[in-house]
Scaffold this motif. Structure first.
Motif, mmCIF file in Angstrom:
data_model
loop_
_atom_site.group_PDB
_atom_site.id
_atom_site.type_symbol
_atom_site.label_atom_id
_atom_site.label_comp_id
_atom_site.label_asym_id
_atom_site.label_seq_id
_atom_site.Cartn_x
_atom_site.Cartn_y
_atom_site.Cartn_z
ATOM 1 N N GLN A 1 -10.002 1.125 -29.291
ATOM 2 C CA GLN A 1 -10.155 0.320 -28.084
ATOM 3 C C GLN A 1 -11.565 -0.255 -27.956
ATOM 4 N N ARG A 2 -12.560 0.499 -28.393
ATOM 5 C CA ARG A 2 -13.956 0.059 -28.273
ATOM 6 C C ARG A 2 -14.419 -0.775 -29.469
ATOM 7 N N GLY A 3 -13.473 -1.142 -30.333
ATOM 8 C CA GLY A 3 -13.803 -2.070 -31.407
ATOM 9 C C GLY A 3 -14.216 -1.438 -32.717
ATOM 10 N N GLY A 4 -13.876 -0.195 -32.945
ATOM 11 C CA GLY A 4 -14.272 0.494 -34.173
ATOM 12 C C GLY A 4 -13.809 -0.207 -35.441
ATOM 13 N N ILE A 5 -12.606 -0.744 -35.414
ATOM 14 C CA ILE A 5 -12.079 -1.421 -36.604
ATOM 15 C C ILE A 5 -12.873 -2.702 -36.872
ATOM 16 N N GLN A 6 -13.121 -3.484 -35.835
ATOM 17 C CA GLN A 6 -13.879 -4.716 -36.003
ATOM 18 C C GLN A 6 -15.329 -4.437 -36.397
ATOM 19 N N GLN A 7 -15.866 -3.317 -35.948
ATOM 20 C CA GLN A 7 -17.256 -2.979 -36.243
ATOM 21 C C GLN A 7 -17.466 -2.585 -37.696
ATOM 22 N N GLN A 8 -16.393 -2.413 -38.443
ATOM 23 C CA GLN A 8 -16.515 -2.094 -39.863
ATOM 24 C C GLN A 8 -17.192 -3.242 -40.609
ATOM 25 N N VAL B 1 -25.332 9.138 -33.854
ATOM 26 C CA VAL B 1 -24.913 8.197 -32.809
ATOM 27 C C VAL B 1 -24.994 8.881 -31.447
ATOM 28 N N TYR B 2 -24.563 10.131 -31.384
ATOM 29 C CA TYR B 2 -24.639 10.883 -30.129
ATOM 30 C C TYR B 2 -26.099 11.091 -29.723
ATOM 31 N N ARG B 3 -26.942 11.432 -30.688
ATOM 32 C CA ARG B 3 -28.369 11.626 -30.387
ATOM 33 C C ARG B 3 -29.006 10.341 -29.900
ATOM 34 N N ASP B 4 -28.629 9.213 -30.488
ATOM 35 C CA ASP B 4 -29.153 7.924 -30.036
ATOM 36 C C ASP B 4 -28.712 7.623 -28.615
ATOM 37 N N ARG B 5 -27.495 8.043 -28.260
ATOM 38 C CA ARG B 5 -27.014 7.849 -26.888
ATOM 39 C C ARG B 5 -27.879 8.642 -25.922
ATOM 40 N N GLU C 1 -17.870 4.824 -31.555
ATOM 41 C CA GLU C 1 -17.837 6.283 -31.461
ATOM 42 C C GLU C 1 -18.872 6.843 -30.490
ATOM 43 N N ARG C 2 -19.754 6.002 -30.002
ATOM 44 C CA ARG C 2 -20.707 6.472 -28.995
ATOM 45 C C ARG C 2 -19.983 6.834 -27.702
ATOM 46 N N ASN C 3 -18.774 6.351 -27.524
ATOM 47 C CA ASN C 3 -17.994 6.590 -26.310
ATOM 48 C C ASN C 3 -17.198 7.890 -26.343
ATOM 49 N N PHE C 4 -17.327 8.665 -27.420
ATOM 50 C CA PHE C 4 -16.628 9.954 -27.478
ATOM 51 C C PHE C 4 -17.346 10.954 -26.575
ATOM 52 N N PRO C 5 -16.635 11.547 -25.621
ATOM 53 C CA PRO C 5 -17.266 12.585 -24.797
ATOM 54 C C PRO C 5 -17.568 13.825 -25.649
ATOM 55 N N LEU C 6 -18.728 14.397 -25.445
ATOM 56 C CA LEU C 6 -19.133 15.583 -26.200
ATOM 57 C C LEU C 6 -18.107 16.701 -26.061
ATOM 58 N N ALA C 7 -17.582 16.913 -24.859
ATOM 59 C CA ALA C 7 -16.610 17.987 -24.635
ATOM 60 C C ALA C 7 -15.353 17.797 -25.488
ATOM 61 N N VAL C 8 -14.909 16.551 -25.656
ATOM 62 C CA VAL C 8 -13.714 16.285 -26.460
ATOM 63 C C VAL C 8 -14.007 16.550 -27.932
ATOM 64 N N VAL C 9 -15.169 16.117 -28.408
ATOM 65 C CA VAL C 9 -15.542 16.345 -29.805
ATOM 66 C C VAL C 9 -15.623 17.848 -30.086
ATOM 67 N N LEU C 10 -16.286 18.593 -29.204
ATOM 68 C CA LEU C 10 -16.428 20.039 -29.400
ATOM 69 C C LEU C 10 -15.084 20.759 -29.326
ATOM 70 N N ALA C 11 -14.254 20.401 -28.350
ATOM 71 C CA ALA C 11 -12.942 21.040 -28.221
ATOM 72 C C ALA C 11 -12.063 20.722 -29.426
ATOM 73 N N HIS C 12 -12.111 19.476 -29.891
ATOM 74 C CA HIS C 12 -11.329 19.078 -31.062
ATOM 75 C C HIS C 12 -11.743 19.912 -32.279
ATOM 76 N N GLY C 13 -13.035 20.053 -32.476
ATOM 77 C CA GLY C 13 -13.524 20.846 -33.604
ATOM 78 C C GLY C 13 -13.169 22.316 -33.485
ATOM 79 N N LEU C 14 -13.322 22.874 -32.288
ATOM 80 C CA LEU C 14 -13.009 24.283 -32.066
ATOM 81 C C LEU C 14 -11.525 24.562 -32.309
#
Length: 158
Positions: A25-32, A94-98, A126-139
Motif C-alpha cells: 500500500q505504501r508503494g514498496g513494489i514501485q520503490q524497487q 530504516v527503523y533507526r532512521d525513523r 517499510e518505515r511504516n511497519f509498527p515496531l510492535a508488529v515486527v517484534l510480535a511477528h518475529g516472536l
C-alpha cells in the motif's frame, strides 16, 4: 502440540499479512525501481510464498498426521526464517532512521532522515511497519519454528 503450532503459525501469518499489505500500500513494489525500499521484492514475496505453502502443508499434516508432512513444513520454515532475518537486518536501519527523523530539529531534516527518505524525499514503505508488529511477528515465528520442530521430532504428542 500440532494445534499450538498451527495457532502460532496463523498469528504469525496475520502479522506478516499486515506488514505485506502495508508495504504494498505504501508503494514498496514501485520503490524497487528507485531503490528507496530496502526490502527486495523477490525476498518479500519469496518469504510470503514459502510461509504460505508451509502453512498449507502443516494444515494437511494436522489432518493426516503423516510425519513426512511435518518434516516438509519444518524444511520450508528454514528458508522462510532465513529470508525473515534478511528482511529484519535490512529493516533495522530504516527503523533507526525513523527514530532519528523523529528527533530532528524543526528547521530541517536530519542527515540520516534525508538519506532514508532518498533524493526525492520519498519514505521507504517499510518505515511504516509498527515496531510492535515486527517484534510480535518475529516472536511468533520463532515459537512456530520450535513447535513445528518438536512436533516433527514426536516430542509432546500430536
Amino acid at each position: 502440540m500440532d494445534i499450538a503450532a498451527l495457532i502460532a503459525w496463523v498469528v504469525t501469518a496475520l502479522g506478516g499479512f499486515y506488514m505485506l499489505g502495508t508495504w504494498i500500500q505504501r508503494g514498496g513494489i514501485q520503490q524497487q525501481q528507485s531503490g528507496t525500499s530496502r526490502l527486495p521484492a523477490p525476498v518479500v514475496f519469496g518469504h510470503f510464498a514459502l510461509a504460505a505453502i508451509g502453512l498449507v502443508v502443516w494444515i494437511i499434516y494436522v489432518v493426516a498426521d503423516k510425519s513426512a508432512l511435518a518434516w516438509t513444513s519444518f524444511g520450508l520454515l528454514l528458508p522462510v526464517a532465513l529470508l525473515g532475518f534478511v528482511m529484519l537486518a535490512r529493516w533495522i536501519p530504516v527503523y533507526r532512521d525513523r527514530a532519528t527523523a523523529g528527533t530532528a530539529p524543526a528547521a530541517g531534516m536530519a542527515p540520516a532522515a534525508a538519506t532514508a527518505a532518498g533524493a526525492e524525499g520519498v519514505v521507504p514503505a517499510e518505515r511504516n511497519f509498527p515496531l510492535a508488529v515486527v517484534l510480535a511477528h518475529g516472536l511468533f515465528a520463532v515459537v512456530t519454528l520450535v513447535l513445528v520442530l518438536l512436533t516433527a521430532l514426536g516430542i509432546g504428542g500430536s
